[in-house]
Design a protein around this motif. Structure first.
Motif, PDB file in Angstrom:
ATOM      1  N   TYR A 160     -17.395  -7.763  11.541  1.00 34.95           N
ATOM      2  CA  TYR A 160     -17.798  -7.679  10.213  1.00 34.95           C
ATOM      3  C   TYR A 160     -18.226  -6.268   9.807  1.00 34.95           C
ATOM      4  O   TYR A 160     -17.873  -5.828   8.931  1.00 34.95           O
ATOM      5  CB  TYR A 160     -18.460  -8.817   9.861  1.00 34.95           C
ATOM      6  N   GLU A 161     -19.004  -5.803  10.603  1.00 38.86           N
ATOM      7  CA  GLU A 161     -19.571  -4.738  10.385  1.00 38.86           C
ATOM      8  C   GLU A 161     -18.924  -3.463  10.340  1.00 38.86           C
ATOM      9  O   GLU A 161     -18.897  -2.596   9.441  1.00 38.86           O
ATOM     10  CB  GLU A 161     -20.728  -4.181  11.317  1.00 38.86           C
ATOM     11  N   SER A 163     -15.373   0.225   7.350  1.00 33.45           N
ATOM     12  CA  SER A 163     -14.327   0.756   6.551  1.00 33.45           C
ATOM     13  C   SER A 163     -14.035   0.686   5.080  1.00 33.45           C
ATOM     14  O   SER A 163     -13.394   1.585   4.519  1.00 33.45           O
ATOM     15  CB  SER A 163     -13.164  -0.086   7.285  1.00 33.45           C
ATOM     16  N   LEU A 164     -14.540  -0.263   4.758  1.00 37.68           N
ATOM     17  CA  LEU A 164     -14.457  -0.563   3.228  1.00 37.68           C
ATOM     18  C   LEU A 164     -15.177   0.429   2.483  1.00 37.68           C
ATOM     19  O   LEU A 164     -14.674   1.307   1.428  1.00 37.68           O
ATOM     20  CB  LEU A 164     -15.011  -1.923   2.721  1.00 37.68           C
ATOM     21  N   MET A 207     -15.484  -3.699   9.618  1.00 39.55           N
ATOM     22  CA  MET A 207     -14.903  -3.876   8.307  1.00 39.55           C
ATOM     23  C   MET A 207     -15.825  -3.489   6.884  1.00 39.55           C
ATOM     24  O   MET A 207     -15.034  -2.559   6.098  1.00 39.55           O
ATOM     25  CB  MET A 207     -14.787  -5.419   8.130  1.00 39.55           C
ATOM     26  N   ARG A 208     -16.975  -3.687   7.124  1.00 36.21           N
ATOM     27  CA  ARG A 208     -17.646  -3.206   6.008  1.00 36.21           C
ATOM     28  C   ARG A 208     -17.639  -1.622   6.022  1.00 36.21           C
ATOM     29  O   ARG A 208     -17.673  -1.183   4.805  1.00 36.21           O
ATOM     30  CB  ARG A 208     -19.332  -3.629   6.296  1.00 36.21           C
ATOM     31  N   ARG A 226     -24.199  -4.321  -0.592  1.00 40.24           N
ATOM     32  CA  ARG A 226     -23.545  -4.445   0.704  1.00 40.24           C
ATOM     33  C   ARG A 226     -22.373  -3.440   0.763  1.00 40.24           C
ATOM     34  O   ARG A 226     -21.976  -3.242   1.834  1.00 40.24           O
ATOM     35  CB  ARG A 226     -23.116  -5.659   1.171  1.00 40.24           C
ATOM     36  N   PHE A 271     -15.994   3.641   3.644  1.00 39.10           N
ATOM     37  CA  PHE A 271     -15.320   4.821   3.732  1.00 39.10           C
ATOM     38  C   PHE A 271     -14.119   4.893   2.888  1.00 39.10           C
ATOM     39  O   PHE A 271     -14.032   5.885   2.202  1.00 39.10           O
ATOM     40  CB  PHE A 271     -14.896   4.770   5.042  1.00 39.10           C
TER      41      PHE A 271
END
Lengths: 140, 231
Positions: free
Chosen positions: A99-100, A105-106, A102-103, A132, A108
């Protein structure tokens, strides 16, 4: 620790990002969201699950890898693959599975899009205010 | 099912800020009693502790596949985390204020990995579309001077930024349409021109310059080893 086991079992039956039979105790291994489930071959319910947050994936030999966790780096979960190719594929997928990750990446992509277009791409989702997803999250 | 509980507990209590946290009342299973617990949302996991100082969660609710809804309950500010399937558990929780309840419902309904993945994939698509739109691909007539490219860049971009559906992927691969007719040269030198009365072509031109400037900034930042993140 209590947890909603039925839901976790149900999750193990969801479409997998990846699934394969990896050797050493011959387990069927299934990656679903940020969980790595492992099954005895021919059993419907998983033997166990690994939450893939704050973990390190290390290549062990030509076609094997291990997973270890930040809070206990000595404890390694070993996996042996059929080929180096399968090994690389799994290592890549597992590194991106948290999840971290993904987060980050989002955050960025959001920043890149904002720089390139002058617009916040999260506005269309109505989530641009969420703490978040702020850039400071990358530095944390 | 075995679970790497130590890793879970570590994730629950690590130093980074939680996605949401606070006291909630949790209805204890079949029993009507509510227990006040300290809840910490991190990623797609909702942990709950005896109190805010505890280092070990009492339990965790894995949030994949759940729906969050308001419920009628004896408790004020109650809401439920519901799962599908036979014998599935419904967690009834109650906040201590209307604002807290709304905050939790919003946070929990968007907490799943699945949701995050959807957003990330969409942003990846948009970034790809903007990059291919901005990187003067072969289809764009190279003979034209940069000003025309500015217009063409702008026309690829809005479709990517405003169409979140899969359609957002296609503008990047549109065959370059004829660039709009060039505005006369004099308007190019008046960026503060009367935009309220400007023609569409003028606005294209003006914003096209801005996009070109942003793009060259971005290209420069890409040339450095740490291209991403805040400058």
């Amino acid at each position: 620790m209590r947890y909603n086991e039925k839901e976790l079992q149900a999750l193990s039956r969801q479409p997998a990002e990846m699934a394969a039979e990896l050797v050493v105790k011959r387990r069927l291994v299934k990656l679903v969201v940020n969980f790595l489930f492992y099954f005895r071959t021919d059993e419907a319910e998983p033997v166990g699950a690994l939450l893939l947050e704050h973990c390190r994936i290390t290549q062990e030999e030509p076609s094997g890898f291990s997973i270890s966790f930040l809070e206990d780096p000595e404890r390694k979960y070993h996996f042996e693959c059929c080929s180096e190719e399968q090994c690389q594929e799994w290592m890549g997928a597992l590194r991106r599975a948290s999840y971290e990750f993904m987060r980050r990446s989002l955050i960025f992509y959001r920043n890149e899009l904002q720089k390139m277009t002058g617009k916040d791409p999260l506005e269309q989702f109505g989530i641009s205010g969420e703490a978040r997803f702020q850039l400071s999250g990358l530095k944390a | 099912m075995k679970l790497n509980e130590r890793s879970l507990a570590f994730y629950a209590t690590c130093d980074t800020p939680a996605d949401n946290e606070g006291f909630l009342y949790k209805k204890g299973g079949r029993h009507a009693a509510y227990h006040r617990r300290w809840f910490v949302l991190r990623g797609n996991m909702l942990f709950y502790f005896e109190d805010a100082a505890s280092r070990e969660p009492v339990g965790v609710i894995i949030l994949e596949g759940c729906t969050v809804e308001l419920v009628e309950a004896a408790e004020e500010f109650a809401f439920a985390v519901r799962f599908a399937g036979a014998r599935a558990r419904t967690y009834v929780l109650a906040a201590e204020s209307q604002a807290a309840m709304e905050g939790w419902v919003k946070a929990l309904s968007r907490a799943s990995f699945d949701y995050l993945r959807l957003v990330v994939r969409e942003l990846e698509r948009q970034l790809e579309a903007v990059r291919s739109g901005g990187a003067a691909p072969p289809r764009r007539p190279r003979a034209l001077p940069p000003k025309e490219n500015g217009c063409a860049v702008w026309s690829a971009e809005p479709a990517a930024a405003t169409a979140p559906a899969p359609a957002g992927a296609t503008p990047g691969s549109q065959p370059g349409p004829e660039p709009p007719p060039l505005p006369p040269r004099r308007r190019a030198s008046a960026p503060n021109g009367p935009l309220d009365s400007a023609s569409f072509a003028q606005l294209h031109e003006w914003y096209g310059q801005e996009v070109r400037a942003l793009r060259s900034q971005w290209l420069k930042s890409q040339a450095q080893p740490e291209g991403g993140g805040e400058a």
